[in-house]
Write an enzyme that holds these catalytic residues in place. Structure first.
Site, PDB file in Angstrom:
ATOM      1  N   TYR A  34     -10.286  -4.561   2.789  1.00  0.00           N
ATOM      2  CA  TYR A  34     -11.035  -3.317   2.591  1.00  0.00           C
ATOM      3  C   TYR A  34     -10.244  -2.373   1.717  1.00  0.00           C
ATOM      4  O   TYR A  34      -9.067  -2.585   1.428  1.00  0.00           O
ATOM      5  CB  TYR A  34     -11.376  -2.665   3.930  1.00  0.00           C
ATOM      6  CG  TYR A  34     -10.221  -1.944   4.598  1.00  0.00           C
ATOM      7  CD1 TYR A  34     -10.117  -0.559   4.552  1.00  0.00           C
ATOM      8  CD2 TYR A  34      -9.227  -2.652   5.283  1.00  0.00           C
ATOM      9  CE1 TYR A  34      -9.066   0.105   5.165  1.00  0.00           C
ATOM     10  CE2 TYR A  34      -8.179  -1.994   5.906  1.00  0.00           C
ATOM     11  CZ  TYR A  34      -8.095  -0.621   5.830  1.00  0.00           C
ATOM     12  OH  TYR A  34      -7.038   0.029   6.434  1.00  0.00           O
ATOM     13  N   LYS A 148      -4.335  -5.233   2.632  1.00  0.00           N
ATOM     14  CA  LYS A 148      -5.197  -4.250   3.312  1.00  0.00           C
ATOM     15  C   LYS A 148      -6.322  -5.018   4.014  1.00  0.00           C
ATOM     16  O   LYS A 148      -7.480  -5.032   3.588  1.00  0.00           O
ATOM     17  CB  LYS A 148      -5.738  -3.226   2.310  1.00  0.00           C
ATOM     18  CG  LYS A 148      -6.143  -1.895   2.959  1.00  0.00           C
ATOM     19  CD  LYS A 148      -6.327  -0.835   1.910  1.00  0.00           C
ATOM     20  CE  LYS A 148      -6.818   0.484   2.503  1.00  0.00           C
ATOM     21  NZ  LYS A 148      -5.847   1.118   3.391  1.00  0.00           N
ATOM     22  N   GLU A 180       6.169   2.148   8.325  1.00  0.00           N
ATOM     23  CA  GLU A 180       5.137   3.110   7.937  1.00  0.00           C
ATOM     24  C   GLU A 180       4.513   3.652   9.216  1.00  0.00           C
ATOM     25  O   GLU A 180       5.083   3.515  10.297  1.00  0.00           O
ATOM     26  CB  GLU A 180       4.097   2.455   7.031  1.00  0.00           C
ATOM     27  CG  GLU A 180       3.477   1.197   7.584  1.00  0.00           C
ATOM     28  CD  GLU A 180       2.595   0.470   6.569  1.00  0.00           C
ATOM     29  OE1 GLU A 180       2.393   0.987   5.461  1.00  0.00           O
ATOM     30  OE2 GLU A 180       2.106  -0.619   6.902  1.00  0.00           O
ATOM     31  N   LEU A 204       2.059  -1.405   3.625  1.00  0.00           N
ATOM     32  CA  LEU A 204       0.973  -1.325   2.655  1.00  0.00           C
ATOM     33  C   LEU A 204       1.402  -0.425   1.510  1.00  0.00           C
ATOM     34  O   LEU A 204       1.959   0.655   1.738  1.00  0.00           O
ATOM     35  CB  LEU A 204      -0.291  -0.764   3.311  1.00  0.00           C
ATOM     36  CG  LEU A 204      -1.486  -0.607   2.375  1.00  0.00           C
ATOM     37  CD1 LEU A 204      -2.008  -1.970   1.945  1.00  0.00           C
ATOM     38  CD2 LEU A 204      -2.594   0.189   3.043  1.00  0.00           C
TER      39      LEU A 204
END
Length: 286
Positions: A34, A148, A180, A204
């Protein structure tokens, strides 16, 4: 507001009428990727970078990109025109399509392509002024976090941990090192420098990572890309989060302890102001 419109497999339809087979591999396996594209005044922000990342995610899971850049741009333009308000986010999802349940890739399936718009969730003024709170957890997600993927259970569980204590984000630590957050990139300010873990398979590649380099340069803030230890996070003068919807957001409380002075700091103020300038510049150049 007008009824929400979405795109599904070549057609624009009302969102509440869109239907996907229960045998879609996205539903059965989470087999898809996505992207989320922010838009201001119905104009996508950093669209080329978002589409490039979508292409990388598709390639990483062995899916051909179903549309070229011009087709994606036209799709987004139509959704932004057909939906309200002027500031929106476009969610794009591509799965491997419908097939008999089997872990191996099926042959000759047609990817399911879905996109819809939702109102941009601007950070409330009060939260911007006082800063966000965050908690920390071990990073238990899979080792291909650079993709992702729609398989987001690890991030969902991490975010739920902060939601349950009234915090806005969960910052993740793997083996003593910052990776993250559940849905954000994390930046640490120490001694006036902006520290950021280098991009690798554990993180990411946020679109705002490259943008922050530009914003920091224009603001006179030094950026260092290197591993960031957990102790540096906990001793930070400032902690910042970046994402499509948060833009740049200060963390002023970490695990119930103040970050720095307990208020958004000068590096945050400079980078947030630069972010707004970048938005205006791209809007006026379109």
């Amino acid at each position: 507001m007008r009824p929400s419109q979405c795109y599904l497999n070549g057609a624009f339809v009302p969102l509440d009428e869109a239907r996907v087979s229960v045998l879609d591999r996205g539903f059965i396996f989470g087999d898809g990727v996505y992207e989320v594209v922010p838009a201001y005044a119905r104009r996508p922000f950093r669209l080329d970078a978002h589409l490039a990342r979508l292409g990388r995610s598709l390639g990483a899971v062995g899916l051909e990109n179903p549309l070229d850049c011009n087709q994606w741009a036209a799709l987004l333009e139509r959704l932004l025109a057909d939906n309200d308000p002027a500031d929106q986010c476009i969610y794009i999802q591509v799965t491997r399509g419908v097939a008999r349940r089997d872990h191996a890739f099926p042959a000759n399936t047609v990817p399911t392509v879905f996109a819809y718009s939702f109102p941009f969730p601007h950070v409330q003024a009060g939260l911007r002024e006082k800063g966000a709170s965050a908690v920390t957890l071990p990073d238990m997600r899979w080792l291909s976090a650079h993709v992702k993927s729609i398989s987001l259970l690890g991030s969902v569980l991490a975010r739920q941990a902060s939601a349950e204590v009234g915090a806005q984000e969960t910052i993740l630590i793997r083996d003593g090192w910052l990776t993250e957050a559940s849905s954000s990139n994390v930046w640490v300010v120490r001694h006036g420098q902006l520290l950021s873990p280098p991009m690798d398979h554990l993180k990411l590649e946020g679109i705002r990572v490259a943008l922050m380099d530009e914003l920091a340069a224009s603001s006179g803030v030094a950026v260092r890309r290197r591993p960031v230890a957990e102790w540096e996070l906990r001793c930070a003068d400032e902690i910042l989060l970046t994402s499509a919807t948060k833009e740049v957001l200060a963390v002023t409380l970490l695990d119930d302890r103040p970050v720095g002075a307990g208020l958004p700091g000068p590096v945050y103020a400079a980078l947030y102001a630069a972010y707004q300038s970048a938005k205006r510049a791209e809007l006026h150049s379109s």
